[in-house]
Design an enzyme around this catalytic site. Structure first.
Site, PDB file in Angstrom:
ATOM      1  N   SER A  12     -14.857  -5.955  -2.934  1.00  0.00           N
ATOM      2  CA  SER A  12     -15.644  -6.600  -1.871  1.00  0.00           C
ATOM      3  C   SER A  12     -16.100  -5.598  -0.829  1.00  0.00           C
ATOM      4  O   SER A  12     -15.538  -4.509  -0.689  1.00  0.00           O
ATOM      5  CB  SER A  12     -14.890  -7.723  -1.156  1.00  0.00           C
ATOM      6  OG  SER A  12     -14.647  -8.799  -2.011  1.00  0.00           O
ATOM      7  N   ASP A  53       6.163  -2.447  -7.727  1.00  0.00           N
ATOM      8  CA  ASP A  53       6.791  -1.267  -8.317  1.00  0.00           C
ATOM      9  C   ASP A  53       7.198  -1.570  -9.741  1.00  0.00           C
ATOM     10  O   ASP A  53       7.555  -2.717 -10.073  1.00  0.00           O
ATOM     11  CB  ASP A  53       8.043  -0.847  -7.524  1.00  0.00           C
ATOM     12  CG  ASP A  53       7.725   0.064  -6.351  1.00  0.00           C
ATOM     13  OD1 ASP A  53       6.869   0.956  -6.509  1.00  0.00           O
ATOM     14  OD2 ASP A  53       8.325  -0.122  -5.270  1.00  0.00           O
TER      15      ASP A  53
END
Length: 767
Positions: free
Chosen positions: A250, A325
């Site tokens: 965007s 992670d």
């Protein structure tokens, strides 16, 4: 559920890729797949099917519609407003919503059959609904009522609709009631972490001897081109699936009142998502005791991700936050692995039972069938989206906010996906906040792609939110721009951002103007120039000249180089130079990384290098004697395809189609046009594409636009690529396409007298 509702539209496309392969598997069930399309339907005919009487309302509600079937709801009760909003969403996009719900729950095989079972297995492992029960239990009372009434409206429409959308028959969908849990799970689906897309390429490189050096370069460079740029792969590939689900791009631009021609603050937003029909957005307006807002909404989510109320306007971009992670759990004892078994229901086929493993760090994602080809240790996904947060309440508070402090504090409960949210207000102020929950990494980038359990425990021991992260209010420059870029002068918040191309281009277009006008913002949203592409193009040309190659090249290759030398760096539809550059870049990148790292890993390197940062560095560091034959090879190969394309629009295409277009034999009737289009992967008018030397279609890019001038309550303009209505053959299914292509917008006023004048089709809903 935020400004980037992501590629859920292209996730639906993935479903139909599977369905296309199963025409025979459905037992020649042409009874549904060969069902005739609905007849052409006018707005008046569509609105005649809308339930209007005997509704569970406290007070009458008025819905005014304009000629694009865009609604503005007026209600005397907030709950009634939410109920009417549910009716509206279902009326316009019920088929789309029903498919999204099943995707979010890992129930694709119920629609598409046995080839989708592995996709469902992967989705069940990712478990987008993992935290939903906790989120639902902790909802504030007013949010709970809003969601319950919205869902009640959706279910009322579905139960009483005289005819269900075409997709219900083809996909075997029933009138299954929606729940608040469904809405919250859809919100999590839309929060897919864009970092996962990058990981899938990097995991293929992790065992290389030079991995530590490569990782250090990647972290330093900190950019990745994002969705729509990967090399062609099966629609069933995990990378494509995750790309389809994430809100990952965007542009957003805010201009302070002191810099605008009108004296009011300006804001411009254009989200970048999958390019499909129906669009991932719908446009709506609403007025109730607590809300007075116009903006863009994702079907099935009752909040305004981009919008304007009488006091402020907002929009934003994905901040590419480090919210996940990969944890190596191979050292954990067996007692730390929990298992559960789930049954995947499969259309036309026996059901399948799968075993899903979890650890305290998260689900074991390497159990996903899509990762089976990679020789990886067991890896668990630690993701903030698996913890409770409340994005619905955040955006409801934003819709009621009247100043910057209220705007910023609204995002206290917001987690996924992390957003750079921009703000403008009626007093001429502008601002920016980081709406996210992040592990506190003490300002340091990760040491590796995969972390050990002890490191994961340390990293995730403390979380940061919007109040802990920098915010900007009324900067001296008088404007703010965001384009998924690395935040300047901020603590570590992520690793892989978009390049600075788009944010620098906005600054170049707007920053030099003494007074910025509405038309300047319109022009910026359709801009197709990339200075870094021009720099890389010129570097190629310079290296060719330094090596005295040009005179030795075949005549056709000299033509390519000549076109490159004349190129201005703009991907206009009629540009010949853009074709030459892209053909040359494709050939050079393939040859360069094939020679450097071998054919096996070349594609992964090429994908990373699309940001141009690494490629520019590599070319500069390469011995000219080694570079020359690669440049010659690239020019010669580019010359083979160059005569095939008269201009960039001949090579770079916008194909508009419903996902059902992927069906064999009958798919043609679901294709609604193909056009040459300007733009590229890092242009402001984003039309992303993979590195290629072939005619290709962009499948990801700018699919909606918004502008507001805060000096005037009525100065709000929107347009979406396609149309408002998801009902096939409706006259408003594709009616906004000309406006999108020509840079025109649809006004969305806030003054009620303006609404009644510009939205002449009045509908009274009676209790």
């Amino acid at each position: 559920m935020t400004t980037e509702a992501g590629g859920m539209g292209t996730a639906f496309t993935t479903v139909l890729h599977v369905l296309a392969a199963l025409l025979v598997g459905c037992g020649l069930a042409g009874c549904t797949l060969l069902k005739p399309l609905p007849p052409a339907t006018t707005i008046e005919e569509r609105l005649a099917t809308f339930p209007k009487t005997g509704l569970p309302l406290q007070q009458p509600v008025v819905i005014s519609w304009n000629e694009h079937q865009i609604p503005f709801i007026e209600a005397e009760d907030d709950g009634d407003a939410a109920f009417a909003l549910g009716l509206v969403h279902a009326h316009l996009r019920l088929g789309q919503m029903a498919a999204y719900r099943r995707i979010a729950r890992g129930r694709i095989a119920e629609m598409a059959g046995p080839l989708a079972a592995d996709i469902d297995h992967g989705l069940r492992i990712l478990d987008f609904g993992r935290s939903v029960a906790e989120v639902e239990a902790g909802l504030p009372a007013e949010t709970r009522v809003w969601l319950e009434r919205f869902v009640e409206g959706v279910n009322h429409y579905q139960a009483h609709a005289p005819e269900l959308p075409y997709e219900y028959g083809v996909l075997g969908l029933a009138r299954e009631p929606f729940t608040v849990s469904d809405v919250l799970t859809l919100s999590r689906l839309a929060g897919t972490d864009v970092t996962w897309l990058v990981w899938l390429n990097l995991l293929r490189l992790h065992d290389r001897p030079d991995w530590p050096q490569l990782w250090a370069r990647l972290v330093k460079g900190g950019s990745h081109p994002g969705p729509g740029t990967g090399r062609a792969e099966s629609a069933l590939g995990l990378a494509r699936l995750l790309e389809d689900l994430g809100r990952t791009g965007s542009n957003s631009l805010a201009v302070a009142g002191q810099r605008s021609a009108s004296g009011g603050a300006l804001i411009a937003n254009d989200p970048h998502l999958g390019l499909n029909l129906p669009n991932i957005w719908l446009i709506a307006g609403l007025k109730s005791p607590s809300y007075h807002v116009v903006g863009l909404m994702v079907p099935g989510l009752p909040v305004f991700g981009i919008g304007r109320n009488p006091w402020i306007a907002w929009g934003g971009t994905n901040m590419r936050a480090g919210a996940s992670d990969l944890v190596d759990v191979s050292s954990l004892p067996a007692s730390e692995f929990r298992q559960r078994r789930e049954t995947i229901r499969i259309r036309w086929w026996p059901d399948r039972t799968v075993t899903l493993r979890e650890t305290r760090f998260g689900p074991v994602i390497t159990d996903a069938p899509q990762l089976a080809e990679l020789a990886l240790p067991p890896l668990a996904l630690r993701w903030t989206g698996h913890a409770a947060s409340d994005e619905v309440t955040a955006f409801l508070k934003v819709a009621r906010a009247r100043d910057f402090d209220a705007f910023r504090s609204a995002f206290k409960t917001f987690s996924v996906p992390g957003q750079n949210m921009l703000y403008a207000d009626a007093q001429g102020n502008i601002g920016q906040v980081m709406a996210v929950h992040l592990p506190d990494r003490s300002g340091a980038a990760p040491a590796d792609l995969i972390v050990a359990p002890a490191e994961a425990e340390r990293l995730w021991s403390r979380m940061r939110d919007v109040e802990d992260l920098p915010a900007t209010f009324d900067p001296a420059a008088g404007f703010l721009a965001s384009a998924n870029n690395q935040p300047p002068a901020a603590p570590w918040v992520g690793t892989f951002f978009s390049s600075d191309d788009r944010v620098e281009r906005m600054a170049a277009l707007i920053g030099t103007k003494e007074k910025v006008e509405f038309n300047d913002l319109k022009a910026a949203q359709r801009d197709v120039c990339v200075p870094s592409a021009k720099a890389l193009n010129d570097l190629f040309a310079a290296r060719i000249g330094e090596a005295d190659l040009e005179a030795r090249l075949p005549a056709a290759a000299q033509t390519v180089v000549a076109a490159m030398r004349q190129w201005d760096g703009c991907y206009d539809e009629d540009s010949r130079g853009a074709v030459a550059f892209e053909l040359f870049r494709y050939a050079f990148t393939s040859a360069y990384y094939g020679a450097l790292v071998g054919e096996t890993d070349a594609a992964a390197f090429a994908s990373i290098s699309q940001s141009k940062t690494l490629l520019l560095e590599d070319i500069a560091a390469t011995d000219p004697a080694l570079l020359a034959p690669l440049l010659e090879k690239a020019a010669t190969e580019a010359a083979t395809a160059f005569p095939s394309f008269a201009n960039w629009g001949e090579m770079h295409r916008l194909r508009l189609a419903h996902p059902l277009s992927l069906l064999p034999v009958i798919g043609e009737r679901f294709r609604f046009g193909e056009y040459g289009v300007g733009g590229s992967t890092e242009t402001l008018m984003k039309t992303a594409h993979a590195l290629t030397n072939e005619r290709h279609a962009t499948r990801y890019g700018a699919n909606a636009r918004h502008l507001s001038d805060l000096s005037d309550l009525d100065s709000n303009a929107f347009v979406i690529l396609g149309g408002q209505d998801g009902w096939l053959n409706s006259t408003t299914f594709l009616d906004q396409l000309p406006a999108w292509r020509e840079g025109r917008y649809i006004p969305m006023p806030l003054r009620l007298e303006s609404v009644r004048r510009q939205f002449p089709m009045r509908m009274d809903l009676i209790p």
